[in-house]
Write a protein that holds these residues in place. Structure first.
Motif, PDB file in Angstrom:
ATOM      1  N   LYS A  62      36.599  29.394  51.473  1.00 30.16           N
ATOM      2  CA  LYS A  62      36.871  30.859  50.928  1.00 30.16           C
ATOM      3  C   LYS A  62      35.864  32.088  51.432  1.00 30.16           C
ATOM      4  O   LYS A  62      36.433  33.011  51.699  1.00 30.16           O
ATOM      5  CB  LYS A  62      36.463  30.857  49.204  1.00 30.16           C
ATOM      6  CG  LYS A  62      37.719  30.190  48.615  1.00 30.16           C
ATOM      7  CD  LYS A  62      37.464  30.404  47.178  1.00 30.16           C
ATOM      8  CE  LYS A  62      38.787  29.675  46.238  1.00 30.16           C
ATOM      9  NZ  LYS A  62      38.981  30.217  45.187  1.00 30.16           N
ATOM     10  N   THR A  65      37.895  32.765  54.773  1.00 28.79           N
ATOM     11  CA  THR A  65      39.020  33.484  54.298  1.00 28.79           C
ATOM     12  C   THR A  65      38.910  34.786  53.892  1.00 28.79           C
ATOM     13  O   THR A  65      39.667  35.957  54.336  1.00 28.79           O
ATOM     14  CB  THR A  65      39.869  32.850  53.430  1.00 28.79           C
ATOM     15  OG1 THR A  65      40.076  31.304  53.523  1.00 28.79           O
ATOM     16  CG2 THR A  65      41.197  33.302  53.136  1.00 28.79           C
ATOM     17  N   LEU A  66      37.674  35.161  53.250  1.00 31.50           N
ATOM     18  CA  LEU A  66      37.552  36.407  52.835  1.00 31.50           C
ATOM     19  C   LEU A  66      36.609  37.385  54.105  1.00 31.50           C
ATOM     20  O   LEU A  66      37.062  38.365  54.119  1.00 31.50           O
ATOM     21  CB  LEU A  66      36.798  36.522  51.452  1.00 31.50           C
ATOM     22  CG  LEU A  66      37.515  35.935  50.431  1.00 31.50           C
ATOM     23  CD1 LEU A  66      36.591  35.786  49.132  1.00 31.50           C
ATOM     24  CD2 LEU A  66      38.504  36.763  49.812  1.00 31.50           C
ATOM     25  N   ALA A 108      43.409  43.049  49.073  1.00 37.12           N
ATOM     26  CA  ALA A 108      42.792  41.812  48.936  1.00 37.12           C
ATOM     27  C   ALA A 108      41.802  41.367  47.881  1.00 37.12           C
ATOM     28  O   ALA A 108      41.883  40.487  47.279  1.00 37.12           O
ATOM     29  CB  ALA A 108      42.114  41.543  50.349  1.00 37.12           C
ATOM     30  N   ALA A 109      40.908  42.687  47.603  1.00 38.76           N
ATOM     31  CA  ALA A 109      40.119  42.450  46.247  1.00 38.76           C
ATOM     32  C   ALA A 109      40.902  42.404  44.985  1.00 38.76           C
ATOM     33  O   ALA A 109      40.543  41.589  44.398  1.00 38.76           O
ATOM     34  CB  ALA A 109      39.119  43.621  46.168  1.00 38.76           C
ATOM     35  N   TYR A 112      42.246  38.921  44.841  1.00 37.88           N
ATOM     36  CA  TYR A 112      41.237  37.735  44.610  1.00 37.88           C
ATOM     37  C   TYR A 112      40.692  38.002  43.196  1.00 37.88           C
ATOM     38  O   TYR A 112      40.315  37.062  42.850  1.00 37.88           O
ATOM     39  CB  TYR A 112      39.990  37.864  45.718  1.00 37.88           C
ATOM     40  CG  TYR A 112      39.244  36.876  45.707  1.00 37.88           C
ATOM     41  CD1 TYR A 112      39.655  35.620  46.256  1.00 37.88           C
ATOM     42  CD2 TYR A 112      37.975  37.093  45.059  1.00 37.88           C
ATOM     43  CE1 TYR A 112      38.685  34.360  46.156  1.00 37.88           C
ATOM     44  CE2 TYR A 112      37.157  35.941  45.042  1.00 37.88           C
ATOM     45  CZ  TYR A 112      37.572  34.579  45.472  1.00 37.88           C
ATOM     46  OH  TYR A 112      36.648  33.414  45.530  1.00 37.88           O
ATOM     47  N   ASN A 113      40.333  39.180  42.755  1.00 35.64           N
ATOM     48  CA  ASN A 113      39.965  39.280  41.478  1.00 35.64           C
ATOM     49  C   ASN A 113      40.976  38.960  40.275  1.00 35.64           C
ATOM     50  O   ASN A 113      40.402  38.395  39.383  1.00 35.64           O
ATOM     51  CB  ASN A 113      39.299  40.882  41.135  1.00 35.64           C
ATOM     52  CG  ASN A 113      38.200  41.028  41.871  1.00 35.64           C
ATOM     53  OD1 ASN A 113      37.229  40.286  42.054  1.00 35.64           O
ATOM     54  ND2 ASN A 113      37.960  42.391  42.182  1.00 35.64           N
ATOM     55  N   ASN A 115      43.908  36.855  40.774  1.00 37.61           N
ATOM     56  CA  ASN A 115      44.514  35.582  41.006  1.00 37.61           C
ATOM     57  C   ASN A 115      43.731  34.606  41.774  1.00 37.61           C
ATOM     58  O   ASN A 115      44.067  33.393  42.029  1.00 37.61           O
ATOM     59  CB  ASN A 115      45.854  35.675  41.492  1.00 37.61           C
ATOM     60  CG  ASN A 115      46.818  36.692  40.840  1.00 37.61           C
ATOM     61  OD1 ASN A 115      46.648  36.884  40.022  1.00 37.61           O
ATOM     62  ND2 ASN A 115      48.023  36.960  41.430  1.00 37.61           N
ATOM     63  N   LYS A 116      42.443  34.942  42.213  1.00 32.12           N
ATOM     64  CA  LYS A 116      41.692  34.196  43.147  1.00 32.12           C
ATOM     65  C   LYS A 116      42.516  33.811  44.112  1.00 32.12           C
ATOM     66  O   LYS A 116      42.349  32.645  44.889  1.00 32.12           O
ATOM     67  CB  LYS A 116      41.133  32.812  42.244  1.00 32.12           C
ATOM     68  CG  LYS A 116      40.208  33.076  41.001  1.00 32.12           C
ATOM     69  CD  LYS A 116      39.031  34.008  41.512  1.00 32.12           C
ATOM     70  CE  LYS A 116      38.235  34.214  40.449  1.00 32.12           C
ATOM     71  NZ  LYS A 116      37.446  35.592  40.343  1.00 32.12           N
ATOM     72  N   ILE A 117      43.277  34.659  44.624  1.00 34.79           N
ATOM     73  CA  ILE A 117      44.003  34.348  45.985  1.00 34.79           C
ATOM     74  C   ILE A 117      43.602  34.997  47.041  1.00 34.79           C
ATOM     75  O   ILE A 117      43.387  36.477  46.822  1.00 34.79           O
ATOM     76  CB  ILE A 117      45.505  34.686  45.745  1.00 34.79           C
ATOM     77  CG1 ILE A 117      46.124  33.451  44.525  1.00 34.79           C
ATOM     78  CG2 ILE A 117      46.300  34.519  47.103  1.00 34.79           C
ATOM     79  CD1 ILE A 117      47.368  34.177  44.120  1.00 34.79           C
ATOM     80  N   ALA A 118      43.425  34.552  48.349  1.00 35.75           N
ATOM     81  CA  ALA A 118      43.069  35.300  49.511  1.00 35.75           C
ATOM     82  C   ALA A 118      44.289  35.142  50.648  1.00 35.75           C
ATOM     83  O   ALA A 118      44.562  33.852  50.897  1.00 35.75           O
ATOM     84  CB  ALA A 118      41.774  34.808  50.090  1.00 35.75           C
ATOM     85  N   SER A 120      45.739  35.061  54.050  1.00 37.24           N
ATOM     86  CA  SER A 120      45.354  34.777  55.292  1.00 37.24           C
ATOM     87  C   SER A 120      45.769  35.532  56.301  1.00 37.24           C
ATOM     88  O   SER A 120      47.022  35.902  56.070  1.00 37.24           O
ATOM     89  CB  SER A 120      45.065  33.282  55.571  1.00 37.24           C
ATOM     90  OG  SER A 120      46.325  32.689  55.549  1.00 37.24           O
TER      91      SER A 120
END
Length: 173
Positions: A62, A65-66, A108-109, A112-113, A115-118, A120
């Protein structure tokens, strides 16, 4: 096993190269852009290397990826900023990239906040990055068609943003 941290170490190293690049670009004794260009190319090499190592050996994290795209964005903006200050590229190039990268960071933030998805990097983003590297080299070594290569880089970065927006919209549905 320390090997699994190599991609993240390379990404962190690339972030450290940003202020090093700026210091060399602006404060070298002879104002020699050659060494700054070498640092920029080293950053590009570490970007490729960490991606290959992470995918080949399954060391995708993670953090990587971030932070990997953030390292790329910081270096690209630093380089474009320095070239703009030296009047080697016009301000709109830097402005477009800053706007695009800001939109992508905010998106992206949000993802991620929420759905906890990043998301790529995809082929559009990678192509835009490669074209920017070529454009920067062309500008620094003063190739005759550098402005056209930079225009292509801007076009590719806008295309990458549109592609990202489509992915973003599909995820948040």
């Amino acid at each position: 096993m320390m090997l699994k941290y190599i991609p993240n170490i390379l990404t962190t190293f690339r972030i450290i190269l940003v202020p090093v690049y700026l210091a060399v670009f602006f404060f070298s004794a002879h104002n020699n852009m050659f060494y700054a260009l070498l640092i920029f190319l080293l950053a590009g090499f570490t970007d490729v290397a960490d991606g290959i190592i992470a995918r080949k050996y399954g060391f995708i994290t993670k953090f990587g990826t971030l932070v990997d795209p953030l390292a790329d964005k910081l270096m690209l903006i630093a380089v474009l900023f320095s070239l703009t200050i030296k009047k080697l590229i016009p301000l709109p190039v830097l402005s477009i990239v800053i706007i695009k990268e800001t939109i992508m960071i905010i998106g992206a933030a949000f993802l991620y906040n929420k759905n906890k998805i990043a998301i790529s990097a995809d082929k559009f983003g990678k192509i835009a990055t490669v074209v920017f590297y070529i454009a920067v080299i062309a500008v620094v070594i003063k190739l005759p068609y550098a402005a056209y290569i930079m225009a292509l880089a801007i076009f590719m970065t806008i295309l990458a943003l549109i592609n990202y927006a489509i992915k973003f919209k599909m995820i948040i549905k």
